[in-house]
Design a protein around this motif. Structure first.
Motif, mmCIF file in Angstrom:
data_model
loop_
_atom_site.group_PDB
_atom_site.id
_atom_site.type_symbol
_atom_site.label_atom_id
_atom_site.label_comp_id
_atom_site.label_asym_id
_atom_site.label_seq_id
_atom_site.Cartn_x
_atom_site.Cartn_y
_atom_site.Cartn_z
ATOM 1 N N LYS A 103 -10.106 -19.458 19.942
ATOM 2 C CA LYS A 103 -9.735 -20.770 19.409
ATOM 3 C C LYS A 103 -8.478 -21.314 20.082
ATOM 4 C CE LYS A 103 -12.161 -20.329 15.013
ATOM 5 N NZ LYS A 103 -13.068 -19.251 15.396
ATOM 6 N N THR A 104 -7.508 -20.441 20.372
ATOM 7 C CA THR A 104 -6.314 -20.909 21.071
ATOM 8 C C THR A 104 -6.670 -21.380 22.479
ATOM 9 O OG1 THR A 104 -4.955 -19.378 19.805
ATOM 10 C CG2 THR A 104 -3.967 -20.288 21.785
ATOM 11 N N SER A 105 -7.630 -20.716 23.117
ATOM 12 C CA SER A 105 -8.076 -21.133 24.456
ATOM 13 C C SER A 105 -8.625 -22.551 24.425
ATOM 14 C CB SER A 105 -9.157 -20.177 24.977
ATOM 15 O OG SER A 105 -8.642 -18.878 25.135
ATOM 16 N N ARG A 106 -9.376 -22.879 23.364
ATOM 17 C CA ARG A 106 -9.939 -24.230 23.237
ATOM 18 C C ARG A 106 -8.825 -25.260 23.037
ATOM 19 N NH1 ARG A 106 -14.997 -24.107 25.400
ATOM 20 N NH2 ARG A 106 -16.397 -22.689 24.288
ATOM 21 N N VAL A 107 -7.786 -24.886 22.296
ATOM 22 C CA VAL A 107 -6.651 -25.793 22.100
ATOM 23 C C VAL A 107 -5.944 -26.046 23.431
ATOM 24 C CG1 VAL A 107 -4.405 -26.093 20.965
ATOM 25 C CG2 VAL A 107 -6.321 -25.104 19.691
ATOM 26 N N ALA A 118 -11.235 -28.455 13.587
ATOM 27 C CA ALA A 118 -9.808 -28.141 13.470
ATOM 28 C C ALA A 118 -9.391 -27.799 12.052
ATOM 29 C CB ALA A 118 -8.979 -29.318 13.994
ATOM 30 N N TRP A 119 -9.992 -28.459 11.069
ATOM 31 C CA TRP A 119 -9.622 -28.216 9.664
ATOM 32 C C TRP A 119 -9.888 -26.771 9.251
ATOM 33 C CZ3 TRP A 119 -13.194 -26.862 5.796
ATOM 34 C CH2 TRP A 119 -14.542 -26.903 6.180
ATOM 35 N N ARG A 120 -10.858 -26.113 9.913
ATOM 36 C CA ARG A 120 -11.143 -24.702 9.627
ATOM 37 C C ARG A 120 -10.364 -23.782 10.551
ATOM 38 N NH1 ARG A 120 -15.849 -23.030 11.140
ATOM 39 N NH2 ARG A 120 -16.800 -24.915 11.974
ATOM 40 N N ASP A 152 -7.383 -39.142 22.229
ATOM 41 C CA ASP A 152 -6.546 -40.220 21.681
ATOM 42 C C ASP A 152 -5.880 -39.774 20.387
ATOM 43 O OD1 ASP A 152 -7.108 -41.963 23.721
ATOM 44 O OD2 ASP A 152 -8.645 -43.091 22.638
ATOM 45 N N ARG A 153 -6.636 -39.098 19.533
ATOM 46 C CA ARG A 153 -6.078 -38.640 18.256
ATOM 47 C C ARG A 153 -5.022 -37.559 18.479
ATOM 48 N NH1 ARG A 153 -10.391 -38.773 13.339
ATOM 49 N NH2 ARG A 153 -11.660 -40.502 14.057
ATOM 50 N N LEU A 154 -5.235 -36.744 19.512
ATOM 51 C CA LEU A 154 -4.277 -35.679 19.798
ATOM 52 C C LEU A 154 -2.938 -36.270 20.265
ATOM 53 C CD1 LEU A 154 -4.062 -32.572 19.885
ATOM 54 C CD2 LEU A 154 -4.774 -32.686 22.281
ATOM 55 N N ALA A 155 -3.020 -37.358 21.033
ATOM 56 C CA ALA A 155 -1.812 -37.988 21.589
ATOM 57 C C ALA A 155 -1.144 -38.941 20.603
ATOM 58 C CB ALA A 155 -2.162 -38.740 22.865
ATOM 59 N N GLN A 156 -1.886 -39.375 19.571
ATOM 60 C CA GLN A 156 -1.362 -40.354 18.619
ATOM 61 C C GLN A 156 -1.512 -39.816 17.205
ATOM 62 O OE1 GLN A 156 -0.261 -43.504 19.501
ATOM 63 N NE2 GLN A 156 -0.655 -43.271 21.682
ATOM 64 N N PRO A 157 -0.689 -38.850 16.809
ATOM 65 C CA PRO A 157 -0.845 -38.268 15.469
ATOM 66 C C PRO A 157 -0.593 -39.302 14.367
ATOM 67 C CG PRO A 157 1.220 -37.585 16.445
ATOM 68 C CD PRO A 157 0.464 -38.287 17.521
ATOM 69 N N LEU A 205 -3.819 -28.177 16.204
ATOM 70 C CA LEU A 205 -5.086 -28.465 15.535
ATOM 71 C C LEU A 205 -4.897 -29.370 14.326
ATOM 72 C CD1 LEU A 205 -6.669 -24.905 15.756
ATOM 73 C CD2 LEU A 205 -7.670 -26.980 16.735
ATOM 74 N N ALA A 206 -3.746 -29.260 13.661
ATOM 75 C CA ALA A 206 -3.485 -30.072 12.463
ATOM 76 C C ALA A 206 -3.521 -31.571 12.768
ATOM 77 C CB ALA A 206 -2.145 -29.684 11.844
ATOM 78 N N ARG A 207 -3.291 -31.938 14.020
ATOM 79 C CA ARG A 207 -3.367 -33.354 14.391
ATOM 80 C C ARG A 207 -4.793 -33.906 14.261
ATOM 81 N NH1 ARG A 207 0.808 -35.204 19.099
ATOM 82 N NH2 ARG A 207 2.668 -34.168 18.264
ATOM 83 N N TRP A 208 -5.756 -33.008 14.192
ATOM 84 C CA TRP A 208 -7.167 -33.424 14.072
ATOM 85 C C TRP A 208 -7.730 -33.197 12.667
ATOM 86 C CZ3 TRP A 208 -7.956 -30.274 19.069
ATOM 87 C CH2 TRP A 208 -7.938 -31.104 20.199
ATOM 88 N N ASN A 209 -6.874 -32.919 11.700
ATOM 89 C CA ASN A 209 -7.383 -32.572 10.367
ATOM 90 C C ASN A 209 -8.281 -33.651 9.758
ATOM 91 O OD1 ASN A 209 -6.430 -29.987 10.173
ATOM 92 N ND2 ASN A 209 -4.665 -30.486 8.889
ATOM 93 N N ASP A 210 -8.028 -34.906 10.102
ATOM 94 C CA ASP A 210 -8.844 -35.986 9.516
ATOM 95 C C ASP A 210 -10.159 -36.193 10.266
ATOM 96 O OD1 ASP A 210 -7.817 -37.047 11.838
ATOM 97 O OD2 ASP A 210 -7.250 -38.977 10.965
#
Length: 277
Positions: free
Chosen positions: A176-180, A223-225, A272-277, A254-259
């Protein structure tokens, strides 16, 4: 041996699919509909699970209970089960640290607790995950029998509760860290207009996750999981005297993608979501 009745807590995408495999060698597979979402109801129906009205009824009728829920809920769920003096077999199959698994075993003095860890995708569409098990030999043998001749492969690691959780989190911490890291690398390259060149470089190395940037969107949807799972893995590293900061940083990313829970994002949307929390 008579076929057991199995209860599943709570049938998410993994839990429902695993429970459906257990149905092959079970008299019945139960789940408690009370308080669950419409999506859970539809999922349970699709997998042929039997609905019961209360947790008390599920526990009263079940010989084996499998707990597969978000990591944060694992202990509160076990505590709730303990309140009913459940005395059957409790498979703690959540992505939690070995220490938490051992604490949960102490919460359930009347039950036989088996440590479980699922490695792989839900057993649908030809996927064949492995359910690693550790705990009392007779109990792990019974769970092996429950999943015999199904698309869930059961593998016993020994009698020590915590081993299965440790293997699950060890693998998850890398995968999972590799994917991040892929998401961060592609995001940085995109900022400078060299993302296609980065992907081309990576595609020459077919063993690199970086050659699969399309997976970034899937990472965002999960990401939420994955975040709480990496926090659990970080706790396990800290308990082993190893530095946990890398995994905590991945969880924070990953928390930046919780929604974006279970959404169908494009790669562009995800970045875009990763760069604009």
């Amino acid at each position: 041996m008579d076929q057991p009745t199995v209860g599943i807590l709570h049938p998410g995408s993994m839990g429902a699919a695993v429970a459906a495999c257990a149905a092959t060698n079970a008299a019945d597979v139960l789940w408690c509909e009370t308080g669950r979402s419409t999506a859970s109801v539809e999922r349970a129906a699709r997998f042929g699970l039997t609905s019961v009205a209360t947790l008390a009824e599920l526990l009263d009728r079940s010989d084996i209970v499998i707990s597969l829920c978000p990591p944060a809920a694992a202990e509160s769920l076990a505590r709730e089960v303990a309140g009913y003096r459940f005395a059957g077999m409790y498979v703690e199959a959540n992505a939690i640290s070995p220490e938490r698994t051992q604490r949960i075993a102490l919460l359930l003095p009347d039950a036989t607790v088996v440590d479980g860890g699922v490695v792989g995708s839900p057993p649908v569409g030809g996927k064949t995950p492995t359910l690693y098990l550790s705990g009392p030999a007779a109990a792990t043998e019974r769970i092996e029998t429950l999943f015999a001749d199904t698309t869930v492969r059961a593998a016993v690691l020994g009698t020590e509760v915590g081993k299965a959780s440790a293997l699950k989190l060890s693998y998850a911490s890398f995968q999972k860290t590799s994917r991040v890291l892929v998401a961060l690398a592609v995001g940085m390259a995109r900022e400078h207009g060299v993302d296609q060149e980065l992907i081309e470089v990576a595609s020459r190395r077919t063993d690199s996750y970086l050659s699969e940037p399309q997976y970034v969107a899937k990472t965002a949807a999960r990401a939420w999981r994955w975040g709480p799972e990496l926090e659990e893995a970080a706790d396990a590293l800290a308990a082993a005297g190893l530095p946990p900061e890398m995994l905590r940083a991945a969880a924070s990313t990953l928390a930046r993608w919780n929604d974006a829970k279970d959404s169908e994002l494009t790669l562009t949307d995800a970045l875009d979501r990763l760069a604009q929390p």
